[in-house]
Design a protein around this motif. Structure first.
Motif, short mmCIF file in Angstrom:
data_model
loop_
_atom_site.label_atom_id
_atom_site.label_comp_id
_atom_site.label_asym_id
_atom_site.label_seq_id
_atom_site.Cartn_x
_atom_site.Cartn_y
_atom_site.Cartn_z
N LEU A 240 1.02 -1.06 0.11
CA LEU A 240 -0.01 -0.09 0.20
C LEU A 240 0.88 1.26 0.03
O LEU A 240 0.53 2.24 -0.60
CB LEU A 240 -1.00 0.02 1.00
N LYS A 241 1.86 1.39 0.71
CA LYS A 241 3.02 2.41 0.57
C LYS A 241 3.24 2.72 -0.70
O LYS A 241 3.45 3.71 -1.20
CB LYS A 241 3.94 1.95 1.78
N ILE A 244 0.81 4.13 -2.74
CA ILE A 244 0.51 5.44 -2.56
C ILE A 244 1.40 6.40 -3.16
O ILE A 244 1.35 7.46 -3.59
CB ILE A 244 0.51 5.83 -1.03
N LEU A 284 -8.93 -2.18 7.90
CA LEU A 284 -8.56 -1.60 6.57
C LEU A 284 -7.84 -0.14 7.11
O LEU A 284 -6.99 0.31 6.61
CB LEU A 284 -9.44 -1.69 5.78
N ARG A 285 -8.78 0.60 7.87
CA ARG A 285 -8.29 1.98 8.16
C ARG A 285 -7.16 1.68 9.03
O ARG A 285 -6.12 2.75 8.69
CB ARG A 285 -9.54 2.52 9.14
N ALA A 288 -4.21 1.16 6.64
CA ALA A 288 -3.99 2.35 6.03
C ALA A 288 -3.07 3.57 6.46
O ALA A 288 -2.40 4.21 5.97
CB ALA A 288 -5.34 2.95 5.22
N ALA A 293 -1.06 6.92 5.29
CA ALA A 293 -2.32 7.68 4.80
C ALA A 293 -2.77 8.55 5.90
O ALA A 293 -2.67 8.28 7.11
CB ALA A 293 -3.46 6.82 4.27
N ILE A 298 -8.97 8.83 4.39
CA ILE A 298 -9.52 7.50 4.47
C ILE A 298 -10.78 7.26 4.28
O ILE A 298 -11.50 8.09 5.17
CB ILE A 298 -8.69 6.53 5.47
N LEU A 311 -11.09 -0.05 0.20
CA LEU A 311 -10.36 1.24 0.80
C LEU A 311 -9.87 2.26 -0.08
O LEU A 311 -9.18 1.85 -0.98
CB LEU A 311 -9.19 0.34 1.57
N ILE A 313 -7.93 5.86 -0.74
CA ILE A 313 -7.17 6.80 0.09
C ILE A 313 -7.04 7.82 -0.97
O ILE A 313 -6.57 7.89 -2.15
CB ILE A 313 -5.83 5.96 0.47
#
Length: 315
Positions: A240-241, A244, A284-285, A288, A293, A298, A311, A313
């Motif tokens: 995810l990083k 983003i 999930l939050r 994130a 994030a 979010i 999810l 972002i």
């Protein structure tokens, strides 16, 4: 396989093994009538839930149930969607061929198998998979409608057969939207290239592992529908990083993940060995936030079944 053989094979007490015996009795009855009718679905789901409860309570070993499912499927249900998932042709149950078969509602032509595939496709999880294609299309519509001054660049991570991309482009031939699609399975990439051949100038494919490589063009929309629920939390955050980081300011990352509400879970796991990392909205939050994030960027949404969470972002 009669109940007595079940007992001898797994050396368990009949009372402990009652849920699997009940499942065996029902499957035999349904196979004798040519497969489940819609009126049988509730009983089938109830029986699988009781079997799942027994596995979760460690009354019955999951490996024993899977051995039973493999035996019954090999002998009676070869060629069904269930058999294809259990067979793990490309190493896991939810491969690109299974996903495409779900998208296109593929059903065996043999009369004694047809009803089993209709039952498979009636489940909440396949419906959620089909819904996520529509969800992606809605995202593309909204992002492209609000992005009129320059082409819209989209990164599709673990893109599979890319049928969702093909169908959207068929419906939107004039929109300036360009896709980079990344998948680790070469057969998926080859299939996707064929499906998207009419739009070859607008779609580029990469046969790469997304944990090691991502195109770094900068994207207004980054989408990944069916990968993150196979990942551990640590790998989830790592990827995810990276997603983003390749998203432009003002852009959006959207990743799908099966929720902890999944009425199909026992069917998937016990008869298809299809195991996912189910997660809640709160989980999930938290993941994130761990990926960097901002809290106010979010949002967690879902498709109509409530099975697949998304999810979002914003950058």
């Amino acid at each position: 396989m009669p109940p007595l053989v079940l007992q001898e094979r797994y050396s368990v007490h009949q009372n402990d093994f009652a849920p699997l015996i009940e499942c065996d009795d029902l499957l035999r009855e349904l196979m004798a009538q040519g497969g489940p009718m819609p009126s049988d679905y509730a009983q089938m789901n109830r029986t699988l839930r009781l079997l799942g409860d027994a596995v979760r309570a460690k009354v019955i070993a999951r490996d024993d149930v899977l051995a039973y499912a493999q035996d019954v499927t090999n002998r009676h249900l070869e060629g069904t969607m269930q058999a294809r998932a259990l067979g793990k042709k490309y190493g896991y149950s939810g491969d690109f061929e299974i996903i495409e078969a779900i998208y296109t509602l593929q059903i065996a032509q043999e009369p004694h198998l047809r009803r089993w595939d209709l039952y498979f496709h009636s489940q909440a999880a396949p419906n959620a998979v089909r819904n996520r294609k529509a969800y992606f299309h809605q995202l593309l519509n909204s992002h492209s409608a609000g992005h009129t001054k320059a082409p819209l660049n989209v990164l599709n991570v673990a893109s599979g057969p890319a049928r969702d991309v093909r169908e959207w482009m068929l419906d939107n031939p004039e929109r300036e939207v360009f896709f980079d699609c990344v998948d680790a399975e070469i057969h998926a990439v080859e299939r996707a290239k064929k499906l998207c051949a009419p739009f070859a100038k607008r779609v580029e494919f990469y046969h790469r592992n997304v944990l090691r490589f991502l195109p770094a063009k900068g994207y207004e929309l980054v989408w990944s529908a069916g990968l993150f629920d196979y990942l551990t939390d640590r790998t989830f955050v790592f990827l995810l990083k990276a997603l983003i980081a390749v998203t432009k300011r003002g852009g959006e990352v959207v990743v799908g993940n099966f929720s902890d509400y999944n009425p199909s879970r026992d069917y998937m796991e016990l008869l298809g060995d299809w195991v996912l990392q189910h997660r809640t909205r709160e989980q999930l939050r938290e993941l994130a936030l761990e990926a960097g994030a901002a809290a106010d960027s979010i949002e967690v949404m879902w498709e109509p079944e409530g099975v697949n969470l998304f999810l979002h972002i914003r950058r």
